[in-house]
Enzyme design. Structure first.
Site, PDB file in Angstrom:
ATOM      1  N   LYS A  13       0.737  -0.752   0.634  1.00 24.44           N
ATOM      2  CA  LYS A  13      -0.097  -0.278  -0.237  1.00 24.44           C
ATOM      3  C   LYS A  13       0.997   1.335  -0.050  1.00 24.44           C
ATOM      4  O   LYS A  13       0.932   2.174  -1.001  1.00 24.44           O
ATOM      5  CB  LYS A  13      -0.962  -0.259   1.509  1.00 24.44           C
ATOM      6  N   ARG A  85      -9.091   1.488   9.497  1.00 25.87           N
ATOM      7  CA  ARG A  85      -7.945   0.212   9.343  1.00 25.87           C
ATOM      8  C   ARG A  85      -9.277  -0.590  10.755  1.00 25.87           C
ATOM      9  O   ARG A  85      -9.251  -1.908  10.808  1.00 25.87           O
ATOM     10  CB  ARG A  85      -6.895   0.385  10.877  1.00 25.87           C
ATOM     11  N   ARG A 119      12.023  -6.380   4.052  1.00 20.45           N
ATOM     12  CA  ARG A 119      11.570  -4.584   4.515  1.00 20.45           C
ATOM     13  C   ARG A 119      13.375  -4.358   5.751  1.00 20.45           C
ATOM     14  O   ARG A 119      13.166  -4.747   6.255  1.00 20.45           O
ATOM     15  CB  ARG A 119      10.758  -4.118   5.012  1.00 20.45           C
ATOM     16  N   ARG A 152      12.246  -2.330  11.552  1.00 25.10           N
ATOM     17  CA  ARG A 152      11.015  -1.964  11.677  1.00 25.10           C
ATOM     18  C   ARG A 152      10.727  -3.257  12.872  1.00 25.10           C
ATOM     19  O   ARG A 152      11.264  -4.199  12.566  1.00 25.10           O
ATOM     20  CB  ARG A 152       9.593  -2.028  11.248  1.00 25.10           C
ATOM     21  N   ARG A 163       0.472  -8.856  13.748  1.00 21.82           N
ATOM     22  CA  ARG A 163      -0.330  -8.070  12.916  1.00 21.82           C
ATOM     23  C   ARG A 163      -1.082  -9.045  11.774  1.00 21.82           C
ATOM     24  O   ARG A 163      -2.388  -8.336  11.120  1.00 21.82           O
ATOM     25  CB  ARG A 163       0.701  -7.519  12.626  1.00 21.82           C
TER      26      ARG A 163
HETATM   27  P1  AP5 Z   1       5.191  -1.469   2.023  1.00 30.26           P
HETATM   28  O1  AP5 Z   1       4.872  -0.472   0.008  1.00 30.26           O
HETATM   29  O2  AP5 Z   1       5.733  -1.089   2.865  1.00 30.26           O
HETATM   30  O3  AP5 Z   1       3.984  -2.489   2.520  1.00 30.26           O
HETATM   31  P2  AP5 Z   1       2.688  -1.711   2.892  1.00 30.26           P
HETATM   32  O4  AP5 Z   1       1.371  -2.773   2.555  1.00 30.26           O
HETATM   33  O5  AP5 Z   1       1.991  -0.402   3.414  1.00 30.26           O
HETATM   34  O6  AP5 Z   1       2.676  -2.638   4.588  1.00 30.26           O
HETATM   35  P3  AP5 Z   1       3.132  -1.804   5.741  1.00 30.26           P
HETATM   36  O7  AP5 Z   1       3.930  -2.124   6.983  1.00 30.26           O
HETATM   37  O8  AP5 Z   1       3.716  -0.691   5.706  1.00 30.26           O
HETATM   38  O9  AP5 Z   1       1.941  -1.573   6.481  1.00 30.26           O
HETATM   39  P4  AP5 Z   1       0.908  -2.087   7.828  1.00 30.26           P
HETATM   40  O10 AP5 Z   1       0.045  -1.544   7.211  1.00 30.26           O
HETATM   41  O11 AP5 Z   1       1.204  -2.865   8.115  1.00 30.26           O
HETATM   42  O12 AP5 Z   1       2.023  -0.767   8.780  1.00 30.26           O
HETATM   43  P5  AP5 Z   1       1.538   0.726   8.869  1.00 30.26           P
HETATM   44  O13 AP5 Z   1       3.332   1.822   8.983  1.00 30.26           O
HETATM   45  O14 AP5 Z   1       0.782   1.387   7.903  1.00 30.26           O
HETATM   46  O15 AP5 Z   1       5.388  -2.836   1.292  1.00 30.26           O
HETATM   47  C1  AP5 Z   1       6.366  -4.086   2.722  1.00 30.26           C
HETATM   48  C2  AP5 Z   1       7.835  -3.547   1.557  1.00 30.26           C
HETATM   49  O16 AP5 Z   1       7.508  -5.518   0.438  1.00 30.26           O
HETATM   50  C3  AP5 Z   1       8.710  -3.240   0.946  1.00 30.26           C
HETATM   51  O17 AP5 Z   1      10.094  -3.581   1.841  1.00 30.26           O
HETATM   52  C4  AP5 Z   1       8.253  -2.609  -0.118  1.00 30.26           C
HETATM   53  O18 AP5 Z   1       9.725  -3.245  -0.933  1.00 30.26           O
HETATM   54  C5  AP5 Z   1       7.758  -4.370  -0.387  1.00 30.26           C
HETATM   55  N1  AP5 Z   1       7.655  -4.039  -1.653  1.00 30.26           N
HETATM   56  C6  AP5 Z   1       6.207  -3.690  -2.124  1.00 30.26           C
HETATM   57  N2  AP5 Z   1       6.047  -4.510  -3.107  1.00 30.26           N
HETATM   58  C7  AP5 Z   1       6.197  -5.406  -3.125  1.00 30.26           C
HETATM   59  C8  AP5 Z   1       6.295  -5.854  -4.757  1.00 30.26           C
HETATM   60  N3  AP5 Z   1       4.977  -5.316  -5.310  1.00 30.26           N
HETATM   61  N4  AP5 Z   1       6.599  -7.266  -4.750  1.00 30.26           N
HETATM   62  C9  AP5 Z   1       7.507  -6.791  -3.782  1.00 30.26           C
HETATM   63  N5  AP5 Z   1       8.126  -6.294  -3.337  1.00 30.26           N
HETATM   64  C10 AP5 Z   1       7.139  -5.418  -2.871  1.00 30.26           C
HETATM   65  O19 AP5 Z   1       1.286   0.864  10.889  1.00 30.26           O
HETATM   66  C11 AP5 Z   1       1.819   0.385  11.302  1.00 30.26           C
HETATM   67  C12 AP5 Z   1       1.132   0.168  12.987  1.00 30.26           C
HETATM   68  O20 AP5 Z   1       0.597   1.568  13.135  1.00 30.26           O
HETATM   69  C13 AP5 Z   1       0.213  -0.323  12.773  1.00 30.26           C
HETATM   70  O21 AP5 Z   1       0.361  -2.227  13.238  1.00 30.26           O
HETATM   71  C14 AP5 Z   1      -0.558  -0.405  14.705  1.00 30.26           C
HETATM   72  O22 AP5 Z   1       0.390  -0.399  15.391  1.00 30.26           O
HETATM   73  C15 AP5 Z   1      -0.404   1.421  14.595  1.00 30.26           C
HETATM   74  N6  AP5 Z   1      -1.669   1.252  13.191  1.00 30.26           N
HETATM   75  C16 AP5 Z   1      -1.343   2.635  11.625  1.00 30.26           C
HETATM   76  N7  AP5 Z   1      -2.279   2.928  11.237  1.00 30.26           N
HETATM   77  C17 AP5 Z   1      -3.281   2.520  12.333  1.00 30.26           C
HETATM   78  C18 AP5 Z   1      -4.383   2.496  12.031  1.00 30.26           C
HETATM   79  N8  AP5 Z   1      -5.733   3.097  11.390  1.00 30.26           N
HETATM   80  N9  AP5 Z   1      -5.761   2.402  13.974  1.00 30.26           N
HETATM   81  C19 AP5 Z   1      -4.597   1.505  14.609  1.00 30.26           C
HETATM   82  N10 AP5 Z   1      -3.275   1.283  13.925  1.00 30.26           N
HETATM   83  C20 AP5 Z   1      -2.375   1.948  13.202  1.00 30.26           C
END
Ligand code: AP5
Length: 206
Positions: A13, A85, A119, A152, A163
């Site tokens: 995403k 979420r 990552r 991370r 998660r």
């Molecule tokens: P990336 O693009 O970073 O993937 P992502 O879907 O954004 O994954 P995240 O782990 O960042 O999302 P998340 O939702 O768990 O974490 P967030 O930071 O929002 O890609 C991931 C990896 O894959 C990278 O290395 C990239 O290079 C690679 N990649 C990408 N696309 C690829 C492809 N097509 N092919 C191959 N490789 C690829 O949230 C973190 C924490 O914050 C949560 O756990 C929670 O504690 C809190 N939080 C965040 N939002 C909320 C909310 N709305 N409510 C409550 N708590 C929240």
């Protein structure tokens, strides 16, 4: 255009939201990045959310909605990465603004674990790498600012699995929520970054 990118952790995403925001001139709002910045700056908010994030748990809805209310502007298009979420957050968002499309990034758990455990991020400039699909030129050193890359805290395998479990119970129900509003689109997010990007552009142009 007002967009939500919805999907499991590691479905790409953030990677795609950044690209899409640039070409469509949208505001890119990543709640994960916002929270991590607060932790880095050791603010009061950062101290409150740190234990949730490091344990792979969701930050309470009330806190998330307070942050997003201040960030989302009704004057500009946006792409929301990682918000909403939960159903409660989605209902809160309805009170803030209207959304045009919700894109669901479909990706299986094995792919997610592989991507996230590989990552690495630069603690200095925040550039995101993947040791398999997008490695830095020098072993775990940032190409931009030559800082040693970090993993991370929530990208350790047992936290990734937690998660995913929370995603399934709290976030998956949003698919039905948005299906009923007829604004849900689906993209197969399991292939390479460029391929997913092309599919996404097609979906958004339609
Ligand atoms: P990336 O693009 O970073 O993937 P992502 O879907 O954004 O994954 P995240 O782990 O960042 O999302 P998340 O939702 O768990 O974490 P967030 O930071 O929002 O890609 C991931 C990896 O894959 C990278 O290395 C990239 O290079 C690679 N990649 C990408 N696309 C690829 C492809 N097509 N092919 C191959 N490789 C690829 O949230 C973190 C924490 O914050 C949560 O756990 C929670 O504690 C809190 N939080 C965040 N939002 C909320 C909310 N709305 N409510 C409550 N708590 C929240």
């Amino acid at each position: 255009m007002r967009l939500i990118f919805l999907g499991p952790p590691g479905s790409g995403k953030g990677t795609q939201a950044e690209r899409i925001a640039k070409i469509f001139n949208l505001q890119f709002i990543s709640i994960g990045d916002i929270l991590r910045e607060e932790i880095k700056l050791e603010t009061l908010l950062g101290k409150r959310v740190k234990p949730y994030i490091e344990n792979g748990a969701l930050v309470p809805d009330k806190l998330i909605l307070e942050i997003m209310r201040k960030r989302i502007s009704n004057n500009q298009g946006f792409v929301l990465d990682g918000f909403p979420r939960t159903i409660k957050q989605a209902m809160g968002l309805d009170e803030i603004t209207k959304v045009d499309k919700v894109v669901y990034f479909k990706c299986n758990s094995d792919t997610i674990v592989k991507r996230l455990s590989n990552r690495r991020i630069c603690p200095q400039c925040a550039k995101v790498y993947n040791l398999i699909t997008n490695p830095p030129t020098d072993d775990e050193i940032c190409d931009n600012c030559k800082t040693k890359l970090k993993q991370r805290e929530d990208d350790k395998e047992h936290t990734i699995r937690k998660r995913i479990k929370i995603y399934k119970s709290e976030t998956l129900p949003l698919l039905n929520f948005y299906k009923k509003k007829s604004i849900l689109e689906e993209v197969d997010a399991s292939s390479g970054v460029d391929e997913v990007y092309l599919r996404l552009k097609e979906v958004l142009s339609g």
